[in-house]
Design a protein around this motif. Structure first.
Motif, PDB file in Angstrom:
ATOM      1  N   ALA A  14       0.819  -1.214   0.000  1.00  0.00           N
ATOM      2  CA  ALA A  14       0.000   0.000   0.000  1.00  0.00           C
ATOM      3  C   ALA A  14       0.853   1.265   0.000  1.00  0.00           C
ATOM      4  O   ALA A  14       0.328   2.350  -0.247  1.00  0.00           O
ATOM      5  CB  ALA A  14      -0.930   0.009   1.213  1.00  0.00           C
ATOM      6  N   ALA A  15       2.153   1.156   0.236  1.00  0.00           N
ATOM      7  CA  ALA A  15       3.034   2.331   0.262  1.00  0.00           C
ATOM      8  C   ALA A  15       3.085   2.975  -1.121  1.00  0.00           C
ATOM      9  O   ALA A  15       3.415   2.321  -2.105  1.00  0.00           O
ATOM     10  CB  ALA A  15       4.441   1.937   0.708  1.00  0.00           C
ATOM     11  N   VAL A  16       2.773   4.252  -1.176  1.00  0.00           N
ATOM     12  CA  VAL A  16       2.773   4.996  -2.433  1.00  0.00           C
ATOM     13  C   VAL A  16       3.872   6.049  -2.366  1.00  0.00           C
ATOM     14  O   VAL A  16       3.790   6.988  -1.578  1.00  0.00           O
ATOM     15  CB  VAL A  16       1.405   5.689  -2.674  1.00  0.00           C
ATOM     16  N   PRO A  17       4.924   5.897  -3.190  1.00  0.00           N
ATOM     17  CA  PRO A  17       5.955   6.931  -3.189  1.00  0.00           C
ATOM     18  C   PRO A  17       5.457   8.179  -3.901  1.00  0.00           C
ATOM     19  O   PRO A  17       4.822   8.100  -4.949  1.00  0.00           O
ATOM     20  CB  PRO A  17       7.106   6.281  -3.955  1.00  0.00           C
ATOM     21  N   GLY A  36      14.434   3.362 -10.105  1.00  0.00           N
ATOM     22  CA  GLY A  36      13.460   4.438 -10.242  1.00  0.00           C
ATOM     23  C   GLY A  36      12.092   4.152  -9.653  1.00  0.00           C
ATOM     24  O   GLY A  36      11.260   5.045  -9.552  1.00  0.00           O
ATOM     25  N   PHE A  37      11.830   2.898  -9.240  1.00  0.00           N
ATOM     26  CA  PHE A  37      10.486   2.519  -8.809  1.00  0.00           C
ATOM     27  C   PHE A  37      10.402   1.912  -7.413  1.00  0.00           C
ATOM     28  O   PHE A  37       9.396   2.050  -6.742  1.00  0.00           O
ATOM     29  CB  PHE A  37       9.878   1.492  -9.781  1.00  0.00           C
ATOM     30  N   GLY A  38      11.395   1.175  -7.012  1.00  0.00           N
ATOM     31  CA  GLY A  38      11.286   0.400  -5.779  1.00  0.00           C
ATOM     32  C   GLY A  38      10.823  -1.005  -6.086  1.00  0.00           C
ATOM     33  O   GLY A  38      10.638  -1.383  -7.258  1.00  0.00           O
ATOM     34  N   SER A  45       7.905  -3.730   1.104  1.00  0.00           N
ATOM     35  CA  SER A  45       8.178  -2.874  -0.049  1.00  0.00           C
ATOM     36  C   SER A  45       9.460  -2.118   0.243  1.00  0.00           C
ATOM     37  O   SER A  45       9.595  -1.512   1.312  1.00  0.00           O
ATOM     38  CB  SER A  45       7.026  -1.892  -0.288  1.00  0.00           C
ATOM     39  N   SER A  46      10.410  -2.174  -0.692  1.00  0.00           N
ATOM     40  CA  SER A  46      11.726  -1.547  -0.515  1.00  0.00           C
ATOM     41  C   SER A  46      11.948  -0.451  -1.540  1.00  0.00           C
ATOM     42  O   SER A  46      11.562  -0.596  -2.702  1.00  0.00           O
ATOM     43  CB  SER A  46      12.849  -2.571  -0.719  1.00  0.00           C
ATOM     44  N   PHE A  47      12.613   0.586  -1.082  1.00  0.00           N
ATOM     45  CA  PHE A  47      12.989   1.687  -1.950  1.00  0.00           C
ATOM     46  C   PHE A  47      14.418   2.074  -1.592  1.00  0.00           C
ATOM     47  O   PHE A  47      14.742   2.234  -0.420  1.00  0.00           O
ATOM     48  CB  PHE A  47      12.057   2.879  -1.754  1.00  0.00           C
ATOM     49  N   ARG A  48      15.268   2.215  -2.605  1.00  0.00           N
ATOM     50  CA  ARG A  48      16.669   2.598  -2.401  1.00  0.00           C
ATOM     51  C   ARG A  48      16.802   4.060  -2.783  1.00  0.00           C
ATOM     52  O   ARG A  48      16.833   4.419  -3.962  1.00  0.00           O
ATOM     53  CB  ARG A  48      17.577   1.720  -3.257  1.00  0.00           C
ATOM     54  N   LEU A  49      16.821   4.902  -1.778  1.00  0.00           N
ATOM     55  CA  LEU A  49      16.876   6.347  -1.972  1.00  0.00           C
ATOM     56  C   LEU A  49      18.306   6.780  -2.275  1.00  0.00           C
ATOM     57  O   LEU A  49      19.246   6.361  -1.593  1.00  0.00           O
ATOM     58  CB  LEU A  49      16.356   7.040  -0.713  1.00  0.00           C
TER      59      LEU A  49
END
Length: 178
Positions: A14-17, A36-38, A45-49
């Motif tokens: 459900a995490a919305v960047p 660019g998406f995660g 849910s993973s995101f590499r900032l």
């Protein structure tokens, strides 16, 4: 704080960047297609900032404003998360009705949290990545009377080097207002 009459939990997907693209997000765990998406996995849910960037993530929380004819109030919000490398959570905010922004933590302050260890069964361990999950729960006192929907907004930064944020889900507790 009132007695919680209803509680919801949203899975990590459900995490919305708010931000998107390769200027903000690098590939996660070597998966070039996530650039660019995660990466929304079953576990998290993973995101590499990327270094020097800030990004916002939103969890739209299903919000019942009436239950059995009684006005509802927000009693608490929760977030299960972890950060690695250079990432850190720097601000939690609640939006009510889309326009009212209610700070839940001070800016530039990682939220209080407790460890949520997980030890998978041995026969499945090879399929689970190691984790260092944290749970943040913020109670509302006084309760927040609800007229509109709410969303939990998570500000993440990676000031000096690329870092990863993993979300395991978010939730809310609701109470009867009267």
């Amino acid at each position: 704080m009132g007695v919680i009459a209803n509680r919801i939990w949203l899975p990590a997907a459900a995490a919305v960047p708010q931000e998107r693209g390769t200027d903000y997000f690098a590939p996660v765990d070597g998966a070039d297609w996530s650039d660019g998406f995660g990466w929304h996995r079953g576990f998290f849910s993973s995101f590499r900032l990327r270094a020097g960037r800030e990004a916002w993530f939103h969890f739209p929380l299903p919000t019942s404003i009436l239950r059995d004819g009684r006005q509802q109030a927000l009693a608490e919000v929760s977030l299960m998360w972890e950060v690695t490398d250079g990432a850190r959570i720097h601000w939690l905010v609640l939006q009510h009705g889309g326009m009212d922004r209610i700070p839940l933590t001070e800016r530039e302050t990682e939220p209080d949290s407790v460890a949520v260890p997980f030890d998978p069964p041995e026969q499945w361990r090879q399929y689970y990545p190691s984790s260092a999950r944290r749970l943040t729960t913020i109670a509302f006192d006084p309760l927040l009377p609800l007229r509109f929907g709410v969303q939990l907004c998570v500000g993440v930064t990676a000031p000096e080097r690329d870092g990863t944020i993993r979300f395991y889900g978010a939730g809310a507790g609701f109470a009867d207002l009267d």
